[in-house]
Design an enzyme around this catalytic site. Structure first.
Site, mmCIF file in Angstrom:
data_model
loop_
_atom_site.group_PDB
_atom_site.id
_atom_site.type_symbol
_atom_site.label_atom_id
_atom_site.label_comp_id
_atom_site.label_asym_id
_atom_site.label_seq_id
_atom_site.Cartn_x
_atom_site.Cartn_y
_atom_site.Cartn_z
ATOM 1 N N CYS A 90 0.841 -1.208 0.000
ATOM 2 C CA CYS A 90 0.000 0.000 0.000
ATOM 3 C C CYS A 90 0.875 1.257 0.000
ATOM 4 O O CYS A 90 1.484 1.569 -1.009
ATOM 5 C CB CYS A 90 -0.987 -0.048 1.172
ATOM 6 S SG CYS A 90 -2.446 1.004 0.946
ATOM 7 N N HIS A 185 -3.890 -5.344 0.182
ATOM 8 C CA HIS A 185 -3.506 -5.946 1.459
ATOM 9 C C HIS A 185 -3.744 -7.443 1.401
ATOM 10 O O HIS A 185 -4.883 -7.902 1.332
ATOM 11 C CB HIS A 185 -4.297 -5.316 2.603
ATOM 12 C CG HIS A 185 -3.957 -3.889 2.841
ATOM 13 N ND1 HIS A 185 -2.880 -3.500 3.611
ATOM 14 C CD2 HIS A 185 -4.536 -2.753 2.390
ATOM 15 C CE1 HIS A 185 -2.813 -2.175 3.635
ATOM 16 N NE2 HIS A 185 -3.802 -1.702 2.891
ATOM 17 N N GLU A 187 -2.009 -9.360 3.724
ATOM 18 C CA GLU A 187 -1.437 -9.774 4.999
ATOM 19 C C GLU A 187 -2.425 -9.922 6.145
ATOM 20 O O GLU A 187 -2.088 -10.412 7.223
ATOM 21 C CB GLU A 187 -0.345 -8.774 5.430
ATOM 22 C CG GLU A 187 -0.847 -7.434 5.948
ATOM 23 C CD GLU A 187 -1.220 -6.416 4.877
ATOM 24 O OE1 GLU A 187 -1.427 -5.255 5.237
ATOM 25 O OE2 GLU A 187 -1.290 -6.794 3.691
#
Length: 250
Positions: A90, A185, A187
């Site tokens: 990001c 994202h 994660e």
């Protein structure tokens, strides 16, 4: 011992799945919360740097409210010069693109052309189904990921675009063989998204309206666990690819 050096730009955005997978590959994790004034590390050739996200922008590099961004940018430049592997997520991806000469601009709604963030769970997939790139090939089948950004990246000439989403073209890119930028994202796990939803209400309302928090809670319940294995596999392949290249270049 090789280390995973995690640079956090805000407390709530941590390494999540990256941490578990990197530890399983022999990386010793060290986490630096730059927003709290943690001193930047001194990376070595065998290390992997992971730059996390945050609500700030590359346009805030000289903003005193984000006092660490200028030094973080210099740190990333030195790491690139020293050929140290980097994954930027990001904001981390945006900083990488900026350093290589790219730009960041507001993401537009394709219908009314007004600014509109990309928020929520949706697919990313390879832009070239016949690519010889291993990471690109791993995304021939779409991967469900979380999007949480109001900007898009105008890639520098050195970058190779690997994957896109329906709303934003520049989702995954690489520069060389050991620097990767992820606008999305991959994660997230556990209570991470609960914290984001609770603490980022203004941005969520801007992107999804007054019911935005409820929409995201429903999506997270539906997709976060069901996509866990696929997202873990993607991270595993990404770190493996970086490790393979490092072995041949060191």
């Amino acid at each position: 011992m090789k280390k995973l050096l995690v640079l956090k730009n805000i407390e709530r955005e941590g390494p999540g799945l990256f941490l578990k997978i990197a530890k399983g590959k022999g990386y010793l994790p060290e986490i630096y919360n730059l927003s709290l004034g943690d001193k930047l590390p001194e990376p070595k050739k065998e290390d992997l740097i992971l730059i996390m996200g945050g609500p700030m922008s590359v346009k805030d590099i000289n903003n005193q409210n984000y006092f660490w961004l200028r030094e973080e940018t210099k740190f990333i430049k030195r790491a690139i010069e020293n050929q140290i592997a980097i994954i930027g997520v990001c904001l981390g991806a945006q900083l990488l693109a900026h350093i290589f000469g790219g730009k960041v601009e507001k993401l537009k709604d394709k219908f009314n052309k007004g600014n509109k963030p990309e928020l929520g769970w949706s697919d990313i997939s390879s832009i070239d189904k016949k690519s010889n790139d291993e990471i690109s090939r791993s995304l021939i089948e779409p991967l469900k990921v979380l999007h949480w950004h109001g900007d898009r990246i105008i890639l520098p000439t050195q970058a190779k675009l690997l994957a896109s989403s329906a709303r934003c073209k520049e989702q995954l890119f690489k520069v060389g063989e050991f620097i990767y930028g992820l606008q999305f994202h991959v994660e997230t796990e556990g209570s991470m998204t609960d914290i984001w939803i609770r603490n980022d209400k203004r941005f969520i309302t801007y992107g999804l309206g007054e019911n935005g928090q409820k929409i995201l809670k429903v999506q997270c319940k539906e997709f976060e666990l069901s996509s866990h294995n696929a997202r873990s596999l993607f991270i595993n392949k990404l770190i493996n690819k970086i490790n393979e290249y490092k072995k041949t270049s060191m």
